[in-house]
Design an enzyme around this catalytic site. Structure first.
Site, PDB file in Angstrom:
ATOM      1  N   ASP A  35      49.287  -8.903 -26.124  1.00 52.29           N
ATOM      2  CA  ASP A  35      48.742 -10.322 -25.410  1.00 52.29           C
ATOM      3  C   ASP A  35      47.311 -10.674 -26.102  1.00 52.29           C
ATOM      4  O   ASP A  35      46.837 -11.595 -25.624  1.00 52.29           O
ATOM      5  CB  ASP A  35      48.870 -10.002 -24.018  1.00 52.29           C
ATOM      6  CG  ASP A  35      47.984  -9.132 -23.521  1.00 52.29           C
ATOM      7  OD1 ASP A  35      47.309  -8.584 -24.194  1.00 52.29           O
ATOM      8  OD2 ASP A  35      47.913  -9.192 -22.066  1.00 52.29           O
TER       9      ASP A  35
ATOM     10  N   ASP B 288      31.386  -0.811 -13.322  1.00 52.88           N
ATOM     11  CA  ASP B 288      30.601  -1.688 -13.421  1.00 52.88           C
ATOM     12  C   ASP B 288      30.371  -2.242 -11.660  1.00 52.88           C
ATOM     13  O   ASP B 288      31.549  -2.878 -11.263  1.00 52.88           O
ATOM     14  CB  ASP B 288      30.841  -3.022 -14.117  1.00 52.88           C
ATOM     15  CG  ASP B 288      29.701  -3.457 -14.818  1.00 52.88           C
ATOM     16  OD1 ASP B 288      28.585  -3.655 -14.161  1.00 52.88           O
ATOM     17  OD2 ASP B 288      29.583  -3.814 -15.911  1.00 52.88           O
TER      18      ASP B 288
ATOM     19  N   ASP C 244      25.094  -4.131 -11.730  1.00 54.26           N
ATOM     20  CA  ASP C 244      24.804  -5.415 -12.578  1.00 54.26           C
ATOM     21  C   ASP C 244      23.648  -6.293 -11.391  1.00 54.26           C
ATOM     22  O   ASP C 244      23.646  -6.147 -10.462  1.00 54.26           O
ATOM     23  CB  ASP C 244      26.171  -6.288 -12.379  1.00 54.26           C
ATOM     24  CG  ASP C 244      25.947  -7.523 -13.075  1.00 54.26           C
ATOM     25  OD1 ASP C 244      26.009  -7.531 -14.150  1.00 54.26           O
ATOM     26  OD2 ASP C 244      26.066  -8.788 -12.773  1.00 54.26           O
TER      27      ASP C 244
ATOM     28  N   GLU D 296      20.849  -2.220 -13.663  1.00 60.08           N
ATOM     29  CA  GLU D 296      20.518  -3.351 -14.599  1.00 60.08           C
ATOM     30  C   GLU D 296      19.558  -3.997 -14.003  1.00 60.08           C
ATOM     31  O   GLU D 296      19.721  -4.784 -13.038  1.00 60.08           O
ATOM     32  CB  GLU D 296      21.710  -4.164 -15.191  1.00 60.08           C
ATOM     33  CG  GLU D 296      21.346  -5.224 -16.090  1.00 60.08           C
ATOM     34  CD  GLU D 296      22.215  -6.285 -16.085  1.00 60.08           C
ATOM     35  OE1 GLU D 296      21.972  -7.053 -17.136  1.00 60.08           O
ATOM     36  OE2 GLU D 296      22.640  -6.730 -15.122  1.00 60.08           O
TER      37      GLU D 296
ATOM     38  N   HIS E  99      27.048  -5.776 -24.043  1.00 62.05           N
ATOM     39  CA  HIS E  99      27.750  -6.941 -24.320  1.00 62.05           C
ATOM     40  C   HIS E  99      26.903  -8.265 -24.037  1.00 62.05           C
ATOM     41  O   HIS E  99      27.634  -9.268 -24.191  1.00 62.05           O
ATOM     42  CB  HIS E  99      28.902  -6.816 -22.938  1.00 62.05           C
ATOM     43  CG  HIS E  99      28.356  -6.871 -21.750  1.00 62.05           C
ATOM     44  ND1 HIS E  99      27.423  -5.805 -21.224  1.00 62.05           N
ATOM     45  CD2 HIS E  99      28.386  -7.890 -20.815  1.00 62.05           C
ATOM     46  CE1 HIS E  99      27.227  -6.109 -19.888  1.00 62.05           C
ATOM     47  NE2 HIS E  99      27.716  -7.456 -19.435  1.00 62.05           N
ATOM     48  N   ASP E 100      25.971  -8.293 -23.749  1.00 65.04           N
ATOM     49  CA  ASP E 100      24.978  -9.620 -23.668  1.00 65.04           C
ATOM     50  C   ASP E 100      24.044  -9.760 -24.621  1.00 65.04           C
ATOM     51  O   ASP E 100      23.405 -10.722 -24.500  1.00 65.04           O
ATOM     52  CB  ASP E 100      23.987  -9.190 -22.345  1.00 65.04           C
ATOM     53  CG  ASP E 100      25.001  -9.212 -20.957  1.00 65.04           C
ATOM     54  OD1 ASP E 100      25.921  -9.936 -21.043  1.00 65.04           O
ATOM     55  OD2 ASP E 100      24.455  -8.917 -19.842  1.00 65.04           O
TER      56      ASP E 100
HETATM   57  O1  ISL Z   1      22.951 -12.263 -20.886  1.00 64.70           O
HETATM   58  C1  ISL Z   1      21.800 -12.713 -20.632  1.00 64.70           C
HETATM   59  C2  ISL Z   1      21.090 -13.670 -21.611  1.00 64.70           C
HETATM   60  O2  ISL Z   1      21.983 -13.669 -22.639  1.00 64.70           O
HETATM   61  C3  ISL Z   1      21.372 -12.392 -19.382  1.00 64.70           C
HETATM   62  O3  ISL Z   1      20.676 -13.583 -18.882  1.00 64.70           O
HETATM   63  C4  ISL Z   1      22.359 -12.041 -18.381  1.00 64.70           C
HETATM   64  O4  ISL Z   1      23.025 -12.838 -17.665  1.00 64.70           O
HETATM   65  C5  ISL Z   1      21.726 -11.135 -17.034  1.00 64.70           C
HETATM   66  O5  ISL Z   1      21.294  -9.956 -18.211  1.00 64.70           O
HETATM   67  C6  ISL Z   1      22.552 -10.436 -16.470  1.00 64.70           C
HETATM   68  O6  ISL Z   1      23.567  -9.717 -16.899  1.00 64.70           O
HETATM   69  C7  ISL Z   1      24.672  -9.324 -16.067  1.00 64.70           C
HETATM   70  O7  ISL Z   1      25.009 -10.368 -15.086  1.00 64.70           O
HETATM   71  C8  ISL Z   1      25.578 -11.415 -15.453  1.00 64.70           C
HETATM   72  C9  ISL Z   1      26.709 -11.150 -16.637  1.00 64.70           C
HETATM   73  O8  ISL Z   1      26.897 -12.581 -17.043  1.00 64.70           O
HETATM   74  C10 ISL Z   1      26.415 -10.271 -17.663  1.00 64.70           C
HETATM   75  O9  ISL Z   1      27.238 -10.288 -18.340  1.00 64.70           O
HETATM   76  C11 ISL Z   1      25.910  -8.774 -16.988  1.00 64.70           C
HETATM   77  O10 ISL Z   1      25.611  -7.904 -18.027  1.00 64.70           O
HETATM   78  C12 ISL Z   1      26.217 -12.019 -14.290  1.00 64.70           C
HETATM   79  O11 ISL Z   1      27.082 -11.096 -13.599  1.00 64.70           O
HETATM   80 CA    CA Z   2      46.791  -6.325 -23.603  1.00 63.08          CA
END
Ligand code: ISL
Ligand code: CA
Length: 583
Positions: free
Chosen positions: A39, A112, A213, A270, A331-332
């Protein structure tokens, strides 16, 4: 700076050393790791299929980005049911199987924990917004507003005000992230109890801990004050009014007393907007809050010369105790090899140099999927190729300011979070071995050249270098938890440092620049040193340390042991056997 590991850190209630001090964590972004049912979306059975790969890589713990039910406004960081696995990822039974299969390979799994906010589709929020008198109303932050507008000037992380007006009940609710991510009200004890019970359920299932998070945002400044300063549209970044507020420590200590200390787990926060002093308050053993916080305040791009300086400052502030999770990719963030290393001619070498840094400085290392292949940023031709809400909202905001389409894309692409979210590059096939269907986000076209299958068979690949480093680390007490001493490097981007424990000494020499350099000879520690690992092919392990470093060269040396009766030849063999990386 000679920093001993403080014994208090190492001793748990049961008298043993916490397992996580010796682990290396590998972050999986499940949507982009491995699809098993065509998928186009990565899933839990896909992760299970790759456990042998992860085992062969040599990491010890897997962190899964959120796998829970979610409408995916923010790719799973907007959770609508904390107890359900998202159907895209599989079932609860798949998750239990993942835990069993991981355990069978000596791998631990952490989840997470996203509890600063829920999805606006979470039943708690549906109830909360149904009427002002609903018993769940106070699960979130509601406010009548000010002068016909939002209660204060805070800007959300994803653009626009951090408050959304709710027509039905005539009040605003707070959302630091998207409007589909309402912030939970941690001042409400009922919220805290719900979260603690949920944590107990996952831990009871055998989960080994949590990455938490934005955990230092839970407590908000009382009275909803405006953030100082002026910003576009009257909106101002409100960080200081919700990060590290005093109340956060009460919540974390309560969470520790009611949940964390009853399990043998790893917790990593985080936490943004930290300095080493603030960071200590979260991880000091006696305070009983968290185990680790990410070391984030590293301005890689603008301040490359200070990379080691940051690690040193934190390490010193912690009195040499392990309280930091060291990380280069997640991932950010855009891929560090593109942003800070050399995405071109020296891609492989700079990826290996960064890996050497990550896996030899003090702290618990966190790798991010694809980093071990030297995966790079992507540059998609159209905004419609991007998927991330932050990228899409920023793009829309630039267009609204009058910026042209192409320019907006060019400005935002290098920092887009989607750089890290393109599918894992397993092979050169279409779909990169990630999927045989259409991937939810396009593969980086360079998967034809950069992929795990090709690197598997190449002894000089980035992948095999990570394996060698991870093995070296597993077998080296000095690298896992030894003292850390910085030595003179010479130029700014040249780092020289030494780690020592249990009679073993390791010396690391790094050139994080694209130019050849001669390191300061004063930075050579006394003793007889031999290489155990280096990122230049054919430089000969067991050779003398180099007098000159090539662009992006990394060298790891071990001091030869002097033992009575030991011949020189025997002493020379020693480090190689121990490291097990030569041959
Ligand atoms: O990714 C960022 C900037 O590009 C950061 O501002 C990010 O939003 C911040 O580091 C917090 O991150 C975490 O919480 C967010 C989520 O979007 C991120 O993926 C996560 O790592 C909200 O849950
Ligand atoms: Ca899949």
């Amino acid at each position: 700076m000679n920093s001993q590991l403080n014994s208090r850190v190492l001793v748990r209630r049961d008298g043993g050393k916490p397992w996580w001090l010796d682990t290396v964590v590998y972050q999986i972004y499940p949507r982009s790791f491995q699809d098993s049912n065509v998928d186009g979306i990565g899933d839990l059975p896909g992760i299970i299929d790759r456990l042998d790969y992860l085992r062969s890589l040599g990491v010890g713990t897997l962190w899964l980005s959120p796998v829970f039910a979610s409408p995916n406004d923010d790719n799973g960081y907007d959770i609508s049911d904390y107890d359900a696995i998202h159907p895209d990822f599989g079932t609860l039974e798949d998750f239990r199987r993942l835990l069993r299969e991981a355990r069978a390979r000596d791998l631990r799994v952490i989840l997470d924990l996203v509890v600063n906010h829920t999805s606006d589709e979470h039943p708690w929020f549906l109830e909360a917004r149904s009427s002002r008198t609903n018993p769940r109303r106070d699960f979130y932050h509601w406010h009548p507003g000010r002068d016909g507008g939002p209660p204060n000037n805070w800007e959300s992380f994803f653009k626009g005000p951090a408050w959304e007006f709710d027509e039905r009940t005539g009040e605003y609710y707070l959302h630091l992230f998207s409007r589909k991510q309402p912030d939970l009200n941690w001042a409400n004890p009922a919220v805290r109890q719900e979260i603690y019970q949920m944590m107990h359920r996952w831990l009871g299932m055998g989960v080994d801990g949590f990455r938490m998070d934005v955990i230092n945002f839970l407590a908000k400044a009382p009275g909803w004050p405006d953030a100082p300063g002026e910003g576009a549209g009257g909106l101002v970044f409100g960080g200081p009014l919700y990060a590290n507020q005093p109340g956060i420590h009460d919540y974390l200590r309560e969470m520790n007393a009611q949940v964390l200390r009853h399990h043998d787990i790893l917790t990593v926060g985080e936490c943004h907007f930290l300095n080493p002093q603030l960071a200590r308050d979260y991880v000091e053993r006696e305070r009983r809050e968290l185990d680790l916080v990410f070391l984030f305040d590293v301005p890689y791009e603008t301040d490359r010369r200070n990379l080691l300086g940051h690690v040193d400052r934190w390490h010193a502030a912690f009195g040499g105790r392990t309280g930091t999770a060291v990380t280069l990719n997640n991932h950010d963030s855009p891929r560090l090899v593109s942003k800070f290393g050399d995405g071109g001619e020296h891609r492989e070498r700079s990826a290996k140099a960064l890996a050497t840094f990550l896996l030899t400085v003090p702290g618990v290392p966190f790798l991010y999927q694809g980093e071990e292949l030297g995966m790079t940023n992507v540059s998609f031709p159209r905004i419609s190729d991007y998927r991330d809400i932050e990228m899409l909202n920023r793009h829309a905001a630039l267009l609204a300011e009058g910026c042209g389409e192409a320019e907006a894309l060019a400005r935002l692409a290098p920092d887009s979070r989607d750089n890290a979210r393109t599918p894992m590059q397993w092979s050169a096939e279409p779909g990169a071995g990630f999927t045989r269907g259409t991937p939810w986000i396009a593969c980086n076209p360079n998967h034809a050249a950069i992929n795990a299958a090709a690197q598997e068979t190449d002894p000089d690949s980035v992948l095999n270098y990570y394996r060698a480093l991870l093995r070296l680390r597993r077998e080296s007490p000095a690298l896992r938890g030894g003292t850390h001493e910085r030595l003179a490097g010479g130029r700014n981007e040249v780092f020289s440092y030494q780690r020592e424990a249990a009679g073993e000494a390791i010396w690391i020499l790094l050139n994080l620049s694209g130019e050849a350099v001669t390191p300061d000879p004063a930075g050579r520690p006394p003793g007889n040193w031999r290489r155990v690992l280096g990122n230049l092919p054919g430089t000969g392990e067991n050779a003398e340390p180099p007098a000159r470093l090539e662009p992006w060269e990394a060298v790891v040396c071990r001091r030869l042991l002097k033992r009575t009766g030991e011949t020189a030849a025997r002493a020379t063999e020693r480090p190689l056997k121990e490291a097990g990386v030569c041959g």
